[in-house]
Write a protein that holds these residues in place. Structure first.
Motif, PDB file in Angstrom:
ATOM      1  N   ALA A  44      63.699 -50.996  -9.026  1.00 41.72           N
ATOM      2  CA  ALA A  44      63.140 -51.591 -10.244  1.00 41.72           C
ATOM      3  C   ALA A  44      62.072 -50.678 -10.841  1.00 41.72           C
ATOM      4  O   ALA A  44      62.052 -50.437 -12.042  1.00 41.72           O
ATOM      5  CB  ALA A  44      62.548 -52.970  -9.939  1.00 41.72           C
ATOM      6  N   ASP A  45      61.188 -50.152  -9.980  1.00 44.56           N
ATOM      7  CA  ASP A  45      60.111 -49.310 -10.478  1.00 44.56           C
ATOM      8  C   ASP A  45      60.652 -48.039 -11.121  1.00 44.56           C
ATOM      9  O   ASP A  45      60.099 -47.530 -12.093  1.00 44.56           O
ATOM     10  CB  ASP A  45      59.156 -48.940  -9.340  1.00 44.56           C
ATOM     11  CG  ASP A  45      58.367 -50.150  -8.859  1.00 44.56           C
ATOM     12  OD1 ASP A  45      58.372 -51.164  -9.569  1.00 44.56           O
ATOM     13  OD2 ASP A  45      57.769 -50.079  -7.776  1.00 44.56           O
ATOM     14  N   ILE A  48      66.373 -47.668 -11.877  1.00 45.36           N
ATOM     15  CA  ILE A  48      67.684 -47.108 -11.535  1.00 45.36           C
ATOM     16  C   ILE A  48      68.468 -48.090 -10.682  1.00 45.36           C
ATOM     17  O   ILE A  48      67.924 -49.082 -10.195  1.00 45.36           O
ATOM     18  CB  ILE A  48      67.548 -45.764 -10.769  1.00 45.36           C
ATOM     19  CG1 ILE A  48      66.712 -45.960  -9.514  1.00 45.36           C
ATOM     20  CG2 ILE A  48      66.957 -44.707 -11.669  1.00 45.36           C
ATOM     21  CD1 ILE A  48      66.649 -44.731  -8.640  1.00 45.36           C
TER      22      ILE A  48
ATOM     23  N   LYS B 213      57.494 -54.965 -12.492  1.00 40.74           N
ATOM     24  CA  LYS B 213      57.618 -53.624 -11.922  1.00 40.74           C
ATOM     25  C   LYS B 213      56.442 -52.728 -12.291  1.00 40.74           C
ATOM     26  O   LYS B 213      55.811 -52.927 -13.326  1.00 40.74           O
ATOM     27  CB  LYS B 213      58.932 -52.999 -12.351  1.00 40.74           C
ATOM     28  CG  LYS B 213      59.042 -52.576 -13.784  1.00 40.74           C
ATOM     29  CD  LYS B 213      60.265 -51.686 -13.845  1.00 40.74           C
ATOM     30  CE  LYS B 213      60.728 -51.344 -15.212  1.00 40.74           C
ATOM     31  NZ  LYS B 213      61.905 -50.460 -15.109  1.00 40.74           N
ATOM     32  N   ASN B 325      68.907 -53.703 -19.622  1.00 42.17           N
ATOM     33  CA  ASN B 325      69.322 -52.558 -18.810  1.00 42.17           C
ATOM     34  C   ASN B 325      70.006 -53.059 -17.540  1.00 42.17           C
ATOM     35  O   ASN B 325      69.352 -53.411 -16.565  1.00 42.17           O
ATOM     36  CB  ASN B 325      68.092 -51.705 -18.470  1.00 42.17           C
ATOM     37  CG  ASN B 325      68.460 -50.477 -17.661  1.00 42.17           C
ATOM     38  OD1 ASN B 325      69.624 -50.266 -17.318  1.00 42.17           O
ATOM     39  ND2 ASN B 325      67.463 -49.660 -17.344  1.00 42.17           N
ATOM     40  N   ASP B 327      71.480 -51.578 -15.244  1.00 40.19           N
ATOM     41  CA  ASP B 327      71.279 -50.749 -14.058  1.00 40.19           C
ATOM     42  C   ASP B 327      69.953 -51.038 -13.362  1.00 40.19           C
ATOM     43  O   ASP B 327      69.760 -50.678 -12.208  1.00 40.19           O
ATOM     44  CB  ASP B 327      71.293 -49.263 -14.447  1.00 40.19           C
ATOM     45  CG  ASP B 327      72.658 -48.659 -14.226  1.00 40.19           C
ATOM     46  OD1 ASP B 327      73.458 -49.287 -13.499  1.00 40.19           O
ATOM     47  OD2 ASP B 327      72.925 -47.577 -14.771  1.00 40.19           O
ATOM     48  N   ASP B 328      69.021 -51.646 -14.102  1.00 37.95           N
ATOM     49  CA  ASP B 328      67.669 -51.845 -13.580  1.00 37.95           C
ATOM     50  C   ASP B 328      67.590 -53.213 -12.892  1.00 37.95           C
ATOM     51  O   ASP B 328      67.779 -54.235 -13.551  1.00 37.95           O
ATOM     52  CB  ASP B 328      66.686 -51.772 -14.756  1.00 37.95           C
ATOM     53  CG  ASP B 328      65.241 -51.843 -14.294  1.00 37.95           C
ATOM     54  OD1 ASP B 328      65.007 -52.160 -13.109  1.00 37.95           O
ATOM     55  OD2 ASP B 328      64.348 -51.590 -15.117  1.00 37.95           O
ATOM     56  N   PRO B 329      67.328 -53.251 -11.578  1.00 36.43           N
ATOM     57  CA  PRO B 329      67.240 -54.553 -10.921  1.00 36.43           C
ATOM     58  C   PRO B 329      65.968 -55.329 -11.264  1.00 36.43           C
ATOM     59  O   PRO B 329      65.816 -56.472 -10.842  1.00 36.43           O
ATOM     60  CB  PRO B 329      67.275 -54.210  -9.430  1.00 36.43           C
ATOM     61  CG  PRO B 329      66.883 -52.787  -9.334  1.00 36.43           C
ATOM     62  CD  PRO B 329      67.187 -52.129 -10.640  1.00 36.43           C
ATOM     63  N   ALA B 330      65.047 -54.723 -12.023  1.00 34.62           N
ATOM     64  CA  ALA B 330      63.802 -55.417 -12.368  1.00 34.62           C
ATOM     65  C   ALA B 330      64.091 -56.651 -13.214  1.00 34.62           C
ATOM     66  O   ALA B 330      64.947 -56.626 -14.085  1.00 34.62           O
ATOM     67  CB  ALA B 330      62.869 -54.482 -13.124  1.00 34.62           C
TER      68      ALA B 330
END
Lengths: 130, 371
Positions: A44-45, A48, B213, B325, B327-330
């Motif tokens: 997350a940071d 990706i 994040k 996004n 792709d972003d798990p956030a």
């Protein structure tokens, strides 16, 4: 420690990530037993895919740099790494070979090549007088 | 009663106007109207000019909206506040949005021409110790909120028989009841349902402050990390304290029904809580800036000298406002044009978090109307 990921680099992101964690362990910026961000938090940071971070952590775990606990997440191996053995020496030479070859092609002399190696080695190794 | 109405109108519209007017000055220096830029371009004359034009436009309109609202509040009857306040606020936000979009598209065109983020220097920086730092105050600070809600529930149940047979659900600003329903346990406990809903919302907000994040400025990682932690803790404290005041406010409703104390007292109480919350929010907005970008540190670590800049993530921001996004798990991340956090709308859970409070409010209002 600060991990810095370059997106324009030719080096894949998971390699950049695992290399920097190994450097952190070598320089003492990451202490034995220190927890690392979870795969999810790290992904997350960095913004990706989870898969990319998983790949880096799996490599580090396989090489023995980190442990993955079910509850505590990822952490730096608490006990010292095993000493360099035949297998490591083999790996070292395999990876140095193309660089030494290129240095020869570019007419870099032996002393300069060794000096570069020494400088990099000392960036990590001289912290505890080892 | 017109005076209270005037105070409420000004107390809401003035701070809101100030925040939307100065918004481009409160964002991180690496964003301009929802477009990523390098911090060094923040002071570019053309970009500075856009901020000024936006602020003059939004500021002038906001001021007009406050004045027109105040004039209308003073001259029209007190029962007009129901539409006057939403109209003034809505007008302000509409102008803010229109001007934002205008400058957002201008920024995009300018970036196409001038670049504004050098391609070869982009980097994301992550501190491995980040999740061991204190990012928000503990969830245990919601215990006082829950105790007040429990006390409110106890009063409603223990003194149920003493409540009047008809319960006022809504008052006009002049103190006349505009919606009265028959007493039932569900209706008497209505303020408690609202309290629980609000505690749930504040708990999610406090969690998102802690879980959002880490977004560290690659050009100045150490300082931006410290600023960001201060930023999160200040807004966490704000959420906890103003949340508590609101819970107390709703706890006072059954007391008012039970004891029948003066409507003016209740009104003054509501006004002071609204004013405290809004003034604190505005003050914090100007002190911290987005992500803590305006916080002054007692001593600054030297910025990174390698010329690295943040990754250009414009392509994930729809209109510079909505992050998408896959792709972003956030789940939570910082807003770009504004102060606070937003959601990654590529994640289904984001939609649930976004829509759930709205659905619950609609349901509660529907149940209350039915009696």
């Amino acid at each position: 420690m600060l991990i810095q990921i370059d997106y324009q680099s030719d080096v894949p992101i998971y390699v950049q990530l695992s290399n920097q964690i190994i450097e952190g362990i070598a320089s003492g910026q990451l202490q034995p037993g220190e927890t690392l961000p979870s795969v999810r938090a790290m992904a997350a940071d960095l913004g990706i895919n989870l898969h990319t971070v998983n790949k880096a952590y799996a490599y580090l775990k396989q090489e023995g740099f980190i442990l993955i606990h079910r509850q505590r997440g990822a952490l730096v191996r608490p006990d010292p790494m095993p000493e360099a053995d035949e297998a490591f020496l083999g790996k070292l030479e395999t990876q140095l070979r193309p660089l030494a070859a290129e240095a020869v092609c570019r007419r870099m002399d032996e002393a300069a090549f060794l000096e570069a190696c020494r400088r990099i080695y000392r960036q990590f190794g001289y912290r505890e007088g080892s | 009663m017109n005076a209270a109405m005037l105070v409420l109108l000004i107390a809401v519209t003035l701070p809101l106007g100030a925040i939307v007017t100065f918004m481009p000055y409160l964002t991180r220096r690496t964003e301009s109207f929802g477009v990523s830029i390098e911090a060094k371009y923040y002071d570019d004359p053309e970009i500075g000019g856009m901020r000024r034009s936006y602020a003059i436009g939004t500021g002038t309109f906001s001021l007009l909206a406050v004045l027109a609202g105040a004039w209308a509040a003073a001259s029209l009857g007190a029962d007009h506040l129901g539409w006057l306040l939403p109209a003034a606020v809505g007008g302000m936000l509409a102008v803010h949005l229109a001007l934002y979009l205008r400058f957002h598209f201008r920024m995009r065109a300018m970036k196409k021409q001038r670049g504004l983020v050098s391609a070869g220097m982009q980097q994301t920086v992550v501190a491995t110790e980040f999740y061991r730092e204190k990012r928000a105050y503990s969830m245990a600070w919601f215990i006082p909120h829950l105790l007040v809600a429990a006390a409110t529930a106890w009063i409603c149940i223990a003194y149920y028989d003493d409540f009047p047979d008809r319960i006022v659900m809504q008052y006009g600003m002049d103190g006349t009841p505009t919606n009265v329903v028959d007493k039932s346990p569900g209706i008497v406990l209505f303020p408690v349902w609202i309290q629980l809903l609000m505690i749930a919302i504040f708990a999610v907000v406090n969690y998102s402050i802690s879980a959002s994040k880490q977004q560290i400025d690659a050009a100045n990682p150490r300082n931006s990390l410290r600023r960001n932690l201060i930023f999160r803790r200040k807004w966490s404290a704000f959420t906890l304290v103003t949340g508590f005041l609101l819970i107390v406010l709703f706890g006072s409703i059954p007391l008012q029904q039970l004891l029948g104390f003066d409507f003016n007292v209740q009104l003054a109480f509501i006004l002071s809580i609204v004013i405290i919350t809004l003034l604190w929010a505005v003050r914090l907005g100007f002190v911290t800036g987005q992500g803590g970008s305006r916080i002054r540190l007692p001593e600054e670590a030297p910025p990174a000298a390698d010329g690295k800049v943040n990754r250009d993530d414009d392509k994930y921001w729809i209109l510079g406002q909505f992050y998408f996004n896959p792709d972003d798990p956030a789940l939570f991340l910082e807003k770009r044009f504004g102060i606070g956090w937003t959601l990654n709308f590529a994640r289904p859970l984001a939609w649930i978090i976004f829509l759930a409070p709205i659905l619950v409010v609609v349901l509660l209002v529907y149940l209350a109307e039915r009696g």
